[in-house]
Design a protein around this motif. Structure first.
Motif, PDB file in Angstrom:
ATOM      1  N   SER A   1       0.852  -1.193   0.000  1.00 15.14           N
ATOM      2  CA  SER A   1       0.000   0.000   0.000  1.00 15.14           C
ATOM      3  C   SER A   1       0.883   1.236   0.000  1.00 15.14           C
ATOM      4  O   SER A   1       2.073   1.164   0.347  1.00 15.14           O
ATOM      5  N   GLY A   2       0.254   2.354  -0.340  1.00  8.02           N
ATOM      6  CA  GLY A   2       0.959   3.625  -0.262  1.00  8.02           C
ATOM      7  C   GLY A   2       1.274   3.972   1.189  1.00  8.02           C
ATOM      8  O   GLY A   2       2.267   4.651   1.473  1.00  8.02           O
ATOM      9  N   SER A   3       0.418   3.509   2.103  1.00 11.48           N
ATOM     10  CA  SER A   3       0.654   3.770   3.529  1.00 11.48           C
ATOM     11  C   SER A   3       1.971   3.143   3.969  1.00 11.48           C
ATOM     12  O   SER A   3       2.807   3.781   4.620  1.00 11.48           O
TER      13      SER A   3
ATOM     14  N   THR B   1       5.011   5.112   2.581  1.00 15.34           N
ATOM     15  CA  THR B   1       5.461   6.302   3.328  1.00 15.34           C
ATOM     16  C   THR B   1       6.060   5.875   4.673  1.00 15.34           C
ATOM     17  O   THR B   1       7.026   6.463   5.145  1.00 15.34           O
TER      18      THR B   1
ATOM     19  N   TYR C   1      -2.172  14.173   3.778  1.00 15.58           N
ATOM     20  CA  TYR C   1      -2.515  12.761   3.955  1.00 15.58           C
ATOM     21  C   TYR C   1      -1.389  11.901   3.392  1.00 15.58           C
ATOM     22  O   TYR C   1      -1.003  12.062   2.236  1.00 15.58           O
ATOM     23  N   HIS C   2      -0.872  10.991   4.221  1.00 13.01           N
ATOM     24  CA  HIS C   2       0.177  10.088   3.747  1.00 13.01           C
ATOM     25  C   HIS C   2      -0.166   8.637   4.070  1.00 13.01           C
ATOM     26  O   HIS C   2       0.734   7.795   4.139  1.00 13.01           O
ATOM     27  N   GLY C   3      -1.446   8.344   4.344  1.00 14.93           N
ATOM     28  CA  GLY C   3      -1.837   6.969   4.593  1.00 14.93           C
ATOM     29  C   GLY C   3      -2.359   6.752   5.989  1.00 14.93           C
ATOM     30  O   GLY C   3      -2.728   7.712   6.689  1.00 14.93           O
TER      31      GLY C   3
ATOM     32  N   GLU D   1       3.620  15.964  -0.067  1.00 14.17           N
ATOM     33  CA  GLU D   1       3.006  15.575  -1.331  1.00 14.17           C
ATOM     34  C   GLU D   1       3.118  16.817  -2.218  1.00 14.17           C
ATOM     35  O   GLU D   1       2.579  17.871  -1.863  1.00 14.17           O
TER      36      GLU D   1
ATOM     37  N   VAL E   1      -0.043   9.671  -5.413  1.00 12.56           N
ATOM     38  CA  VAL E   1      -1.062  10.141  -6.368  1.00 12.56           C
ATOM     39  C   VAL E   1      -0.411  10.899  -7.529  1.00 12.56           C
ATOM     40  O   VAL E   1      -0.752  10.694  -8.699  1.00 12.56           O
TER      41      VAL E   1
ATOM     42  N   LYS F   1      -0.857   3.402  -5.909  1.00 16.39           N
ATOM     43  CA  LYS F   1      -1.981   3.604  -6.839  1.00 16.39           C
ATOM     44  C   LYS F   1      -1.689   3.080  -8.255  1.00 16.39           C
ATOM     45  O   LYS F   1      -1.777   1.902  -8.486  1.00 16.39           O
TER      46      LYS F   1
ATOM     47  N   VAL G   1      -0.980  -2.088  -3.938  1.00 16.73           N
ATOM     48  CA  VAL G   1       0.437  -1.831  -4.199  1.00 16.73           C
ATOM     49  C   VAL G   1       0.948  -0.622  -3.447  1.00 16.73           C
ATOM     50  O   VAL G   1       0.193   0.267  -3.049  1.00 16.73           O
TER      51      VAL G   1
END
Ligand code: PLP
Length: 445
Positions: free
Chosen positions: A126-128, A131, A154-156, A209, A245, A269, A277
């Motif tokens: 995941s993107g979470s 990061t 927001y970073h997850g 971001e 993103v 994403k 992913v």
């Protein structure tokens, strides 16, 4: 009383009776009937059962034009034939093995070739996680613990990403997590300069971001990202770009557009072609900390890291997302934003968009949007309007994020955009009497 909110909610319920019944059943086993905070909206979210190209179908058979695309991850819409073909082919050979896989190398080679700040890659689910482990990499490399975040970014969903500095909204997160966190407003170099002057020696990295999408898409001021780079360099602090993103905005991500190379980049994403992913990458010397053949390496495991289906789908999806495809979806984003802006003007309602390539965000203010504080102020002033707009757009077959976030994909064309803009304008006109009744400050004539 206009009765407009009741009519909109009533129409939604009448169209989605089966979703309502499933929601009631789901509430017995899933808190709130759902498993992602960002997917919920009142009175209950419609259950989607099919996605095809740009179209979604819900449990009651209603069709929607999808401007959400699983929160930007489906850059080629649903069921792209090229992606489906490689996934089917991989499935015939199994899905994942506890060994290196060829697809992992191929996708990493493509990412390293395209993204200037990425010399080496590690995959996550995941993107979470991307990061989270990128931050661990920065801490390991610098030997410092402090992390600077942008207010409202927001970073997850891991503790450090969620912590906002406000103990009331940080339930479940230990105070100790906040001890090493610092917040500054986006687009404010002075705030970063002051913070680093005071605490620079304890800070490992600034994470940003480059265009904060979930933060409401304020655009970076000219020179802002370059200024950040210069400031962190002066204090030997690392710069992490969260491009989970924004990677879709250019083959090389927003760092290529800005001409600013971060030390570490978090991705997600679109690089999974629709499958779960995440990945992070960065300068070779930082990434080599993860080399398991070396003594004292940083641990990073995950049963499904670099999953075979994800690698195949991600590679196929990114190969189709060349410069030409990106230019096309960015142009569709521009038209969508211009159309929405025009619709606000024609309806005489204070509102505007911000847009970065294929990403578009609605705002409930006519003034410039510089940071997440501006975004939140607009939404606070708008009361129930964002909610009603979202629900009535769904009633008319347009699906987007409840918070007014839209994105364009390679399976859309300019006729689709014109149609959506037309529907958007009709909904604003229908909402106008309600705006006049409850929210005079948003009426501009
Ligand atoms: N970073 C940004 C900028 C995001 O928008 C998201 C998700 O929306 C994440 C990180 C977390 O990614 P994931 O939802 O895959 O954990």
């Amino acid at each position: 009383m206009t009765g407009i909110p009741q009519r909109i909610i009533g129409r939604f319920k009448a169209r989605t009776a089966k979703s309502q019944a499933l929601h009631a059943r789901a509430c017995q086993v899933l808190p709130g009937g759902d498993t992602r905070t960002g997917v919920y909206y009142a009175p209950y979210p419609a259950t989607m059962v099919e996605g095809n190209g740009a179209t979604l179908v819900d449990l009651d058979g209603n069709q929607y034009f999808d401007f959400l695309n699983n929160y930007t991850s489906l850059v080629h819409g649903h069921g792209h034939p090229g992606v489906m073909a490689v996934v089917r082919e991989q499935l015939t050979r199994g899905s994942v093995y506890a060994s290196p896989m060829i697809g992992q190398v191929e996708l990493a080679e493509l990412l390293c070739a395209r993204v200037p700040g990425v010399d080496m890659v590690r995959y996550t689910n995941s993107g979470s996680e991307a990061t989270m482990v990128a931050i661990r990499a920065a801490r390991g490399f610098t030997g410092r613990a402090g992390i600077v975040k942008m207010q409202g970014a927001y970073h997850g969903s891991h503790d450090l990403a969620v912590a906002s500095g406000n103990p009331d909204s940080d339930r479940g997160i230990p105070d100790a997590v906040r001890d090493d966190l610092f917040w500054v407003p986006f687009n404010d170099l002075g705030a970063v300069e002051r913070l680093l002057a005071e605490h620079g020696r304890q800070i490992a990295a600034v994470i940003v971001e480059p265009v904060p999408n979930a933060g409401g898409l304020p655009l970076p001021r000219p020179g802002y990202l370059r200024g950040l780079r210069d400031l962190v360099d002066r204090h030997s602090v690392l710069l992490i770009f969260d491009e989970v993103v924004t990677l879709r905005l250019n083959e090389g991500g927003y760092q290529t557009i800005a001409g600013v190379i971060p030390d570490l980049t978090a991705m997600g994403k679109i690089i999974g072609g629709g499958f779960a992913v995440g990945a992070f990458g960065g300068k070779r010397e930082i990434m080599l900390q993860f080399d398991p053949s070396q003594k004292g390496h940083i641990a990073h495991s995950g049963t499904f890291n670099g999953h075979g289906l994800t690698m195949a789908a991600g590679l196929a999806s990114l190969r189709c997302l060349d410069r030409e495809a990106i230019d096309r979806i960015n142009e569709l984003g521009r038209r969508l934003a211009m159309g929405f802006d025009r619709a606000f003007l024609e309806a005489g309602i204070r509102g505007r968009t911000t847009q970065a390539g294929s990403l578009v965000q609605i705002h409930w203010r006519s003034e410039v949007v510089e940071n997440m504080g501006d975004v939140q102020e607009g939404f606070r002033a708008a009361g129930d309007l964002p909610y009603l707009l979202h629900l009535e757009l769904m009633n008319r077959g347009i699906f987007a994020a409840p918070r007014g976030e839209y994105n364009t994909t390679s399976v859309m064309d300019s006729r689709d955009i014109e149609r959506a803009v037309g529907i958007f304008g009709e909904v604003l006109a229908d909402l106008k009497p309600h705006v006049q009744e409850v929210n005079q400050a948003l009426v501009c004539r």
